[in-house]
Design an enzyme around this catalytic site. Structure first.
Site, PDB file in Angstrom:
ATOM      1  N   PRO A 124      -6.338  -9.815  13.277  1.00 32.56           N
ATOM      2  CA  PRO A 124      -6.860 -10.230  14.586  1.00 32.56           C
ATOM      3  C   PRO A 124      -6.810  -9.079  15.589  1.00 32.56           C
ATOM      4  O   PRO A 124      -5.913  -8.245  15.572  1.00 32.56           O
ATOM      5  CB  PRO A 124      -5.912 -11.365  15.004  1.00 32.56           C
ATOM      6  CG  PRO A 124      -5.263 -11.828  13.742  1.00 32.56           C
ATOM      7  CD  PRO A 124      -5.187 -10.634  12.854  1.00 32.56           C
ATOM      8  N   SER A 474       3.752  -6.732  -4.400  1.00 39.07           N
ATOM      9  CA  SER A 474       3.999  -5.304  -4.170  1.00 39.07           C
ATOM     10  C   SER A 474       5.450  -4.994  -3.832  1.00 39.07           C
ATOM     11  O   SER A 474       5.731  -3.930  -3.288  1.00 39.07           O
ATOM     12  CB  SER A 474       3.103  -4.799  -3.033  1.00 39.07           C
ATOM     13  OG  SER A 474       3.369  -5.483  -1.826  1.00 39.07           O
ATOM     14  N   LYS A 517      -0.572  -0.035   4.965  1.00 39.50           N
ATOM     15  CA  LYS A 517       0.821   0.317   4.712  1.00 39.50           C
ATOM     16  C   LYS A 517       1.150   1.712   5.218  1.00 39.50           C
ATOM     17  O   LYS A 517       2.254   1.949   5.723  1.00 39.50           O
ATOM     18  CB  LYS A 517       1.110   0.192   3.217  1.00 39.50           C
ATOM     19  CG  LYS A 517       1.045  -1.244   2.702  1.00 39.50           C
ATOM     20  CD  LYS A 517       1.245  -1.334   1.211  1.00 39.50           C
ATOM     21  CE  LYS A 517       1.167  -2.783   0.741  1.00 39.50           C
ATOM     22  NZ  LYS A 517       1.318  -2.916  -0.730  1.00 39.50           N
TER      23      LYS A 517
END
Length: 568
Positions: A124, A474, A517
């Site tokens: 968002p 992950s 990341k």
């Protein structure tokens, strides 16, 4: 005198019976009536010709059900995606779509086809709606937006039957009616939040016909009950989480992934868009003394607005602008100055700097970049991991501790009992399995080395913070490193963050969300990141400004992870 030719012809055709029409024509005069008829026909011909020219100019079709592959393209307006900052592969893909639609002939000569609708996927506040509006501006088309978040009635897409009270067409037909065009840019917002399990049909299945290029040329609306050609519309959908969208629906669209913004991007967006707009709304656009310094914006981003998007940053800038406007009013009016609270008295100036930022927004919400730093070293069993969420990338710690030591046994030949493992932190099913796989791999590795520091003990793995649900494939490498650090009693280096899935035999498997990341690692001030070796190409495609001040290491097996994590 001989009767008029027209009257005599009508009389001969009708016989001797009196006809009121013939009598009226004979009385009014046949010449005058003929001239009136010709004038009406001439006016009608002019109106129809003008209407047809307007329809052709606007790219509209006079036949609703006619399927046509022609694409109406307006003249280039030289507009770019100026509402969104940052240069990445998402803009390159959007530029390709826009360039195709501006000059489809150049691509069709090469065998190209009309592109599908695109799906803007991202956290968002990353400007997905602004990108849709910019696409319409770049193409010179009308823009129409509607949201399907929480939509549970298929009639909102396909329309209602006219037999119902209050029946109306579906959203696609309402779009054509509102824009008066057959080729607008249609933004369908919040596709991942469609209603599920209702009794009024499945809206996601109704969108299949709307977004499929091979079917929307004859889209059937229940209200009109005639096929409508929607093949010339460009559909742009937005979503935050791809896992909530049905697979057949994603297959109908080109997925364009938008990553979150880092500090440099947010500074540029605030400086070029958010601050001027907020000052204008507060009535301070013409006041030359009101301004935000770059240091103040950087401190605002680091201390108050660390999310992937810029929505929180926009709210804070608007809040500061309103307080500045109130301060300007009080400085010029003694009566208004008397109403100022005690904490505001004595504060003057219209320049927002890093020193005066706390006067407007208070103390920083985020005082530390990391949970462990030089003042509080990382203990054994704690490792920083990198995760991807629908809100963007995040750096989180995995903590492992040993609650009880293995009981002593007099019989050395008797195998030790397996460890008892408990997990907290609202871990999902996939992450629970990754934790068990990591524990068993570490046990097998330690047993091969002749050590058994975890067997028979009670282990606890926790991922702060506990109020946020976590799941994904992950975390295997991070959990295994934390358990190995606990078994050895050696801490892992503090300047390292890692991500990757681990197989039971020790292979490091690839993961997604590399860009998000890496942004999270930069936000946390980490100097080294460890990524799976199969994600090397994903890292190399990142912009240079994201790879600056970060050294990436790649691991194919868990041995590579151990060699880096326990190095000095």
């Amino acid at each position: 005198a001989a009767p008029p030719p027209l009257a005599s012809a009508l009389g001969a055709a009708a016989g001797t019976a009196a006809n009121p029409v013939q009598v009226a024509i004979a009385k009014a005069g046949w010449k005058e009536q003929l001239w009136k008829t010709l004038r009406v026909l001439a006016v009608a011909f002019i109106v129809i010709s003008a209407f047809g020219a307007v329809m052709d100019d606007r790219g509209m079709s006079s036949r609703l059900g006619a399927a046509s592959s022609a694409v109406h393209t307006a003249e280039s307006s030289d507009k770019r995606f100026s509402d969104v900052c940052g240069v990445d592969e998402a803009k390159a893909e959007l530029e390709e779509i826009v360039m195709y639609l501006k000059d489809p002939g150049r691509f069709t000569r090469l065998g190209g086809k009309l592109p599908k609708g695109c799906l803007l996927m991202g956290p968002p506040g990353t400007g997905k709606t602004s990108i849709g509006s910019s696409i319409a501006s770049a193409l010179g088309r009308e823009f129409y937006r509607f949201s399907v978040g929480g939509l549970g009635d298929v009639a909102e897409i396909k329309g209602h039957r006219r037999t119902y009270v209050g029946a109306m067409p579906g959203k696609p037909i309402q779009c054509l009616k509102a824009t008066k065009r057959f080729n607008p840019v249609v933004l369908i917002d919040e596709v991942d939040k469609l209603g599920r399990g209702g009794t009024a049909g499945d809206p996601a299945s109704a969108l299949l016909e709307l977004l499929d290029p091979s079917q929307n040329s004859s889209f059937l609306d229940h209200y009109l009950d005639v096929p409508v050609d929607l093949s010339r519309c460009l559909f742009v959908c937005t979503a935050n989480d791809a896992s909530l969208i049905p697979g057949p629906l994603i297959d109908r669209m080109e997925v364009v992934r938008l990553a979150g913004y880092d500090l440099e991007d947010k500074l540029a967006i605030a400086r070029e868009h958010l601050v001027p707009r907020a000052l204008e709304e507060a009535g301070l656009a013409d006041d030359a003394g009101v301004k935000f310094t770059d240091d103040a914006l950087a401190a605002l981003i680091k201390g108050h607005a660390r999310e992937a998007g810029v929505r929180t940053l926009q709210k804070l800038v608007e809040k500061i602008s309103r307080k500045l406007a109130l301060r300007v009013v009080r400085s010029g009016d003694e009566t208004a100055a008397a109403t100022a609270p005690e904490a505001e008295r004595g504060r003057e100036g219209s320049v927002v700097s890093a020193e005066t930022l706390a006067d407007f927004v208070g103390k920083p919400r985020f005082s530390k970049d990391r949970l462990y730093d030089d003042e509080l070293p990382v203990p054994p069993g704690v490792v920083m991991g990198l995760a991807w969420t629908s809100m963007g990338g995040a750096a989180l710690y995995v903590e492992a501790t040993k609650l009880s030591a293995p009981p002593a046994s007099d019989d050395e030949t008797k195998p030790a009992a397996p460890p008892r493992l408990s997990t907290t932190g609202q871990l999902g099913g996939v992450m629970e399995e990754s934790t068990r796989v990591a524990l068993n791999h570490v046990r097998a590795r330690e047993a091969a080395a002749g050590a058994s520091g975890l067997d028979g003990a009670e282990l606890h793995v926790h991922v702060p913070d506990g109020a946020t649900p976590k799941d994904g494939p992950s975390a295997g490498v991070t959990v295994a490193t934390a358990l190995l650090s606990l078994a050895r009693g050696d801490p892992v280096r503090q300047d390292l963050a890692m991500t990757g899935e681990l197989s039971l035999t020790g292979r490091v498997l690839p993961v997604g969300g590399i860009k998000e990341k890496v942004i999270a690692a930069k936000r946390a001030g980490v100097a080294h990141v460890l990524l799976p070796d199969d994600n090397r190409s994903d890292y190399e495609e990142l912009p240079e400004y994201l790879k600056k001040d970060i050294e990436a290491h790649f691991a194919a097996t868990f041995e590579d992870v151990v060699a880096l994590a326990f190095s000095s």
